[in-house]
Each structure stands twice: as structure tokens, then as C-alpha cells.
Design a protein around this motif. Sequence first.
Motif, PDB file in Angstrom:
ATOM      1  N   LYS A 196      47.804  86.359  59.125  1.00  9.96           N
ATOM      2  CA  LYS A 196      46.650  86.713  58.311  1.00  9.96           C
ATOM      3  C   LYS A 196      47.107  87.528  57.105  1.00  9.96           C
ATOM      4  O   LYS A 196      48.226  88.039  57.062  1.00  9.96           O
ATOM      5  CB  LYS A 196      45.621  87.501  59.123  1.00  9.96           C
ATOM      6  N   THR A 197      46.229  87.645  56.105  1.00  7.82           N
ATOM      7  CA  THR A 197      46.449  88.484  54.937  1.00  7.82           C
ATOM      8  C   THR A 197      45.245  89.376  54.758  1.00  7.82           C
ATOM      9  O   THR A 197      44.204  89.183  55.404  1.00  7.82           O
ATOM     10  CB  THR A 197      46.643  87.634  53.666  1.00  7.82           C
ATOM     11  N   LYS A 198      45.382  90.350  53.870  1.00  5.64           N
ATOM     12  CA  LYS A 198      44.232  91.209  53.590  1.00  5.64           C
ATOM     13  C   LYS A 198      43.096  90.397  52.980  1.00  5.64           C
ATOM     14  O   LYS A 198      41.927  90.656  53.255  1.00  5.64           O
ATOM     15  CB  LYS A 198      44.639  92.353  52.662  1.00  5.64           C
ATOM     16  N   TYR A 199      43.450  89.376  52.177  1.00  4.73           N
ATOM     17  CA  TYR A 199      42.426  88.502  51.621  1.00  4.73           C
ATOM     18  C   TYR A 199      41.727  87.696  52.714  1.00  4.73           C
ATOM     19  O   TYR A 199      40.512  87.581  52.744  1.00  4.73           O
ATOM     20  CB  TYR A 199      43.060  87.560  50.601  1.00  4.73           C
TER      21      TYR A 199
END
Length: 604
Positions: A196-199
Motif C-alpha cells: 500500500k501507499t499513503k495515496y
Amino acid sequence: MFKKFLSLLLAVMMVVSVMAVGVVTSNAATTDGFTPESSKIYFDVDGTGWTMGAKDKIAFYMAGGDFDTEANPTKPLAWGASKLIGTATANESGIFEIDPVAKLGYQFTPGVQYKIIFAQIIAPRNWGAQTCSLFFTTDCFGHVAYSDGTEMENDVDSTKKTKTVYWRDIDPEENGPVLAITSIGNVVGSCVEQGKTKYSLFVEFLSEAKVDFQNKTCYENAHKYKCEIDPSSAGYKSEQKLIDDIGAGLGLTKDDIKAAFEEDAVKTYFETAGISCAWSYDDSVLPAGSTPHTHTPGEAVRENEVPATCKAEGSYDEVVYCTECGEEISRETKTIDKLAHTPGEAVRENEVPATCKAEGSYDEVVYCTECNEELSRETKTIDKLAHTPGEAVRENEVPATCKAEGSYDEVVYCTECGDEISRTPKTIDKLAHTPGEPEQDMMAGYPATCTEDGLKVMVTRCTECGEELDRQDVTIKAEGHKLNFVPEVPATNIKDGMKAHYECENCDKLFADADGAEEVTAESLVIPAQFVRGDVNNDGVFDATDVTTLQRVLVEIEVPVYNELVADVTGDGEIDAVDVTLMQRVLAEMITWKDWDAKHQQPV
């Protein structure tokens, strides 16, 4: 009570996260004289601020990662399992340890990120305070987790607090407190989950009902808490500020925020949930920046066209390309309708001439002038030749009575061929009825109630044939309630009571006042008992565990919880084996509490 408390803890402890951190300063206890083993996980309780008794322990709850998958069928133990409780190390009273492979039978995949929560176990086995959810991999084995004492918001239930935890000598950005957006829209934690990413976390927050140990909606829940409360309250945030604060907490730009709202998953979720967001790009205080590339669809073009003919449909591919990168966005095969036929003049085929006794017929056919395909064929009728009607005669006459009309057939025959030209049923009016005296219809109407009028129906019938001639509705006036006072029956420890009230002896309705102005239900009059009868372990239900608990109490074996107020189920003033026997008989459905009370006439 213990069981209810434990279930509440489970609901809020399953997924937790902590506030984002910068530089971590360790205040954990030293490990002088103590060498961690590479197969174990350790937790230093000293920095938590928890008060630990001599017999108190720490539980190690592990979940997530690839557990319970085809690649790793390991099923984690449920929250509250006794095997999860660790032991104190030999020379460090504040440090607890567990070997999850040897003791729990867990299997871990190197490189896979799992979660762990440390919970205080107050002797003998009461689950108390807990830490946040902390990421770990097999690289964390042999390391000590510790708390800096900071209380953080629980991202699942924001009314709860957890203790922040880190791994000693491990970067919290790689394996640290879980980065999450809380149920009321605050950003907590420091470590992004693998894959996952912060976005992507922000897109999930906008588009999903997060199912991570407990069902909790994401944006909608935070929106209701932050945006729909009283604007004068301390927790109020506009939608603009709510989204900007989350973006700032995740380090996103306003172009990232704009791109997230344009994701198909977000738009679909908002439409399905019936919600909207008033966030404005122009009003955002976040910095601008590059956004993930989104296609800009151009005008649809036709490819692979096959022309239609008057005998077959045509087809083509309708293709849309991105005007910026030229990538194909969509391709859909479309159908071109067949060309229309050119109909010629209708021609007659298969003609059968009409006679005076039978109709004639022919096929009216239309052909295409281009391909000669038959376009339509319709059978047409040629009317029979006209008959010569004679004088009408009466047939099949049935005389009229006062009960039924009479009838006859008016028939016309052709004078040329004798065929019947027409037959028309005619009606003879019924004879007049002789009305009798009105009588009440006992099968119709309805009686009056306390508050509503009733109705009786008066019927007039013919004295000759008994047919109903007239029906009149007559109103029966309502009589009003006849209320009797029912005094209060107080509740006991284990038996519901009943509030004082009034009962109508006609309609059995219940009222709170003598005038019958305030109607109430039997449920609203119940005065609840203090406890569940026989629930000696005080977990809110009566079952076999209560029998075991009372048996242990009677032989003076210590039990975690014992409610003496409900143990005397026989109501004889003594707590003994007779109470155990009655509890067993009730569980076996050999008798009910009600039957026992009626037989022994004991107040309970």
C-alpha cells in the motif's frame, strides 16, 4: 460482567494504530545481563506506565500478514486465548517473552508483514490495557518492543486510547505503529502496510467500508463525526478542513486529493452510499503537486467496419484513445442495422372467392424490389355476399319472475339460403318485489369498542323471493374504557417486576393514568431484575458454566467471578447442592423456573 467487558475489549483491540512519529527516543529498560533469543518476541512493560502486580502478565496477540491463506494455513489464536500469555525473563522483571513457533505453533513467512498487540493481563486472567497495533516481520524476532508511554487514539474506536509501541533498534518506518486514518478522520501511526501507499490509504478511506477485525465505515463515519456535529463544538471540522487535515497527515498534495476523488472506486462508493463531499481544490491549503496520470479520453473512432446490406447487419469497433498518451482506453463492438428493403407494390396470391354462405380469402404479398426477398405476407378476408334478411322471430323464450329477468332470442334468417343471419339475446324485465320489514344482518357490521363506534346493518328483503332489496348502516356508540388499578410489583434480584398501571376490563389495554389518556405496553411497564437467575459467573447468560462455577464455590475452589446474589435459585435462603441440582434440571429442560416457583411458592 467479565464476559461483556471482554467482548467490548475485543471489538476495539483488534485493529489499533498510533500517531505518526519522527525521531523515536527510547526510554525502555536496559537489557544488561539479558541476551534476547532469536526465536522469541519480547515486550518491555516499564515504559507503559501500567501498574503491574507480581502475578500480572503480558499477552502477545498476533494477526494479519498471510495467516489463514493457501500459502500459510496457520490460523491465529482468538483474542483472549490463554496460550497468548507470555512469561517474564529471568533477570528483567519488566520484560516479557514468547516463542510463537514453539509455544503457539505459528509459522511465519520471511519478508511478510504481520501485526502484534501487547495487552496487560491482571491476575488471574482479566484483560486490561493494551498497546497499539505494531507491524513486525521475522527480522523483529530477538528484538524488544517497548512503549514511550504516549497515549494514542484507537483508529477503530476513537473513544479509546492505546499505548504507542516501537521495536528497539528497528526503523519505525519499516516495522512500526500501523499508519491509518481513524474512525473520526485523524491520521495516526508511522508505518505503511506492505503493498500500500499513503495515496492508496486515502483512496481506501474514501471508497471502502473497512473490514479489519470489525465493520467500520471510513469517510462516512468521519464525515458524520467531524462535519455534522454542532459547529460550535471543539470537534467540529468542515469537509474542507477534514480532507485537508488528512492529506497533510499523509503528506499528500491537493493534486493527490483531487486525483483520489476522481478514482472510479471512490465515485462508485459515494454514489452507492448516497454521500458527497464539498472539498474544493481552489480552497485547499495543501501544496500543489504532480498527480498520478489519468487518461483523457478522446473522441470515439470507428475501426474494422463491415458495411451493412439489405440482407445482413454490418459492424464496427468503437474505440476511445487517451489524447495524452495514445493508450487505448476502451473498445466496444457496435452493430450497424441492416439497410431497409425497398418494398414493391402488393400483389394478390392464393385467392379464394367469397359466396353468400362463406367468406373468401387471398394472400397480400410484398417483395423487395432490390433483392426480391418476401417482406410481408398477410392473409386478407373477402366478405361473404350479403344475405336477404327476413322478419325477426322469437325463440327460446324464458318468462320473467320477481327473482330473475326473462329472456328470448330475436332471430333473423336469410330468405334466400335459410342461413341464420343474426341472433340477438333480448331481456324481459323482472317483476316488481314486495318489500318486508327491515331485519338486522347478524353476519355484517361490528360491535362498538371502548373508544370506537360500532356498526349494525339493517336489511330489507322481498317477502316473495327473499332477495335483499335495501341495506342500511346504523351506528352503535362507543362505551368508553372501564379501568381497574393494578398495583406495582417490585422487581427482585432475579425476577422482573411490574410498574403500577390501569387495565381496561373490556379491551385489556394498559394505561399509565386513571383517565386512560396515556396508553402503554406491557414491555414498558417491566421493572428489570438486577441479575439473570442462576448467572453465578455474572457473564449475562445462564448456562453450564454457571453450574460449574457454583460447584467450585461449594467445594471452596477459587473462581474468577462469583455473584452470590443469584446463587440461591431455589429461594430457600440457602446456597447448597439443591441449587446446583435445580440449575442442572432447568438446563436439561426437565423443569422451568416458573414451574419451580409455582410448586414451592418461594418469592424470587
